[in-house]
Design a protein around this motif. Structure first.
Motif, PDB file in Angstrom:
ATOM      1  N   LEU A 170      -5.061   2.234  -0.386  1.00  0.00           N
ATOM      2  CA  LEU A 170      -3.945   2.887  -1.061  1.00  0.00           C
ATOM      3  C   LEU A 170      -2.605   2.279  -0.669  1.00  0.00           C
ATOM      4  O   LEU A 170      -1.646   2.335  -1.430  1.00  0.00           O
ATOM      5  N   LEU A 171      -2.525   1.687   0.494  1.00  0.00           N
ATOM      6  CA  LEU A 171      -1.268   1.129   0.968  1.00  0.00           C
ATOM      7  C   LEU A 171      -1.053  -0.320   0.559  1.00  0.00           C
ATOM      8  O   LEU A 171       0.036  -0.844   0.728  1.00  0.00           O
ATOM      9  N   THR A 172      -2.078  -0.960   0.026  1.00  0.00           N
ATOM     10  CA  THR A 172      -1.905  -2.353  -0.374  1.00  0.00           C
ATOM     11  C   THR A 172      -1.042  -2.425  -1.623  1.00  0.00           C
ATOM     12  O   THR A 172      -1.098  -1.570  -2.502  1.00  0.00           O
ATOM     13  N   VAL A 173      -0.223  -3.447  -1.688  1.00  0.00           N
ATOM     14  CA  VAL A 173       0.675  -3.634  -2.813  1.00  0.00           C
ATOM     15  C   VAL A 173      -0.094  -4.309  -3.950  1.00  0.00           C
ATOM     16  O   VAL A 173      -0.734  -5.336  -3.735  1.00  0.00           O
ATOM     17  N   PRO A 174      -0.028  -3.720  -5.154  1.00  0.00           N
ATOM     18  CA  PRO A 174      -0.736  -4.369  -6.260  1.00  0.00           C
ATOM     19  C   PRO A 174      -0.077  -5.702  -6.617  1.00  0.00           C
ATOM     20  O   PRO A 174       1.123  -5.871  -6.465  1.00  0.00           O
ATOM     21  N   THR A 175      -0.889  -6.621  -7.089  1.00  0.00           N
ATOM     22  CA  THR A 175      -0.376  -7.919  -7.496  1.00  0.00           C
ATOM     23  C   THR A 175       0.301  -7.785  -8.857  1.00  0.00           C
ATOM     24  O   THR A 175      -0.256  -7.213  -9.780  1.00  0.00           O
ATOM     25  N   ILE A 176       1.505  -8.317  -8.954  1.00  0.00           N
ATOM     26  CA  ILE A 176       2.241  -8.282 -10.222  1.00  0.00           C
ATOM     27  C   ILE A 176       2.140  -9.659 -10.866  1.00  0.00           C
ATOM     28  O   ILE A 176       2.364 -10.664 -10.213  1.00  0.00           O
ATOM     29  N   ARG A 177       1.793  -9.654 -12.137  1.00  0.00           N
ATOM     30  CA  ARG A 177       1.601 -10.908 -12.853  1.00  0.00           C
ATOM     31  C   ARG A 177       2.437 -10.916 -14.114  1.00  0.00           C
ATOM     32  O   ARG A 177       2.556  -9.900 -14.785  1.00  0.00           O
ATOM     33  N   ALA A 178       3.016 -12.030 -14.440  1.00  0.00           N
ATOM     34  CA  ALA A 178       3.811 -12.152 -15.669  1.00  0.00           C
ATOM     35  C   ALA A 178       3.422 -13.438 -16.382  1.00  0.00           C
ATOM     36  O   ALA A 178       2.999 -14.407 -15.769  1.00  0.00           O
ATOM     37  N   GLU A 179       3.559 -13.395 -17.692  1.00  0.00           N
ATOM     38  CA  GLU A 179       3.284 -14.575 -18.493  1.00  0.00           C
ATOM     39  C   GLU A 179       4.511 -14.886 -19.332  1.00  0.00           C
ATOM     40  O   GLU A 179       5.317 -14.004 -19.624  1.00  0.00           O
TER      41      GLU A 179
END
Length: 110
Positions: free
Chosen positions: A13-22
């Motif tokens: 729960l504490l891990t930061v989600p990976t943000i992806r952009a295109e």
């Protein structure tokens, strides 16, 4: 075992989600604007005079009420014309992406 499960749950729960952009590549303008196609508001008679007979005329669809007027389609080579009653409401160029509206609201990626 319970402590290990709780620790794994908290860690996940504490891990930061990976943000992806295109990068979005926009088509250069409206394809219908570069072709000689009917404009909105033209009559069927004016379209037939200027562009000739279509390859195919489709039967009207709808028309059961004033809120749902009959829509007719004429197919030409590479594009189709859509009529509401007797008036052009849209032209669709085959194999062309739909025009993107509100392009000014899009921002470039940093």
């Amino acid at each position: 075992m319970r402590k290990v499960f709780r620790s794994l749950l908290i860690a996940s729960l504490l891990t930061v989600p990976t943000i992806r952009a295109e990068i979005l590549e926009l088509p250069a303008g409206d394809p219908a604007a570069t072709l000689d196609v009917p404009s909105r508001g033209m009559s069927q008679a004016a379209v037939a005079r200027r562009y000739g007979e279509p390859l195919r005329r489709h039967a009207p669809v709808g028309g059961g009420s004033p809120q749902q007027p009959p829509i007719t389609r004429w197919d030409y080579d590479g594009w189709s014309v859509f009529y509401e009653n007797n008036t052009v409401v849209d032209v669709v160029v085959k194999d062309a992406p739909a025009p993107v509206h509100n392009v000014d609201a899009l921002r470039a990626a940093p």
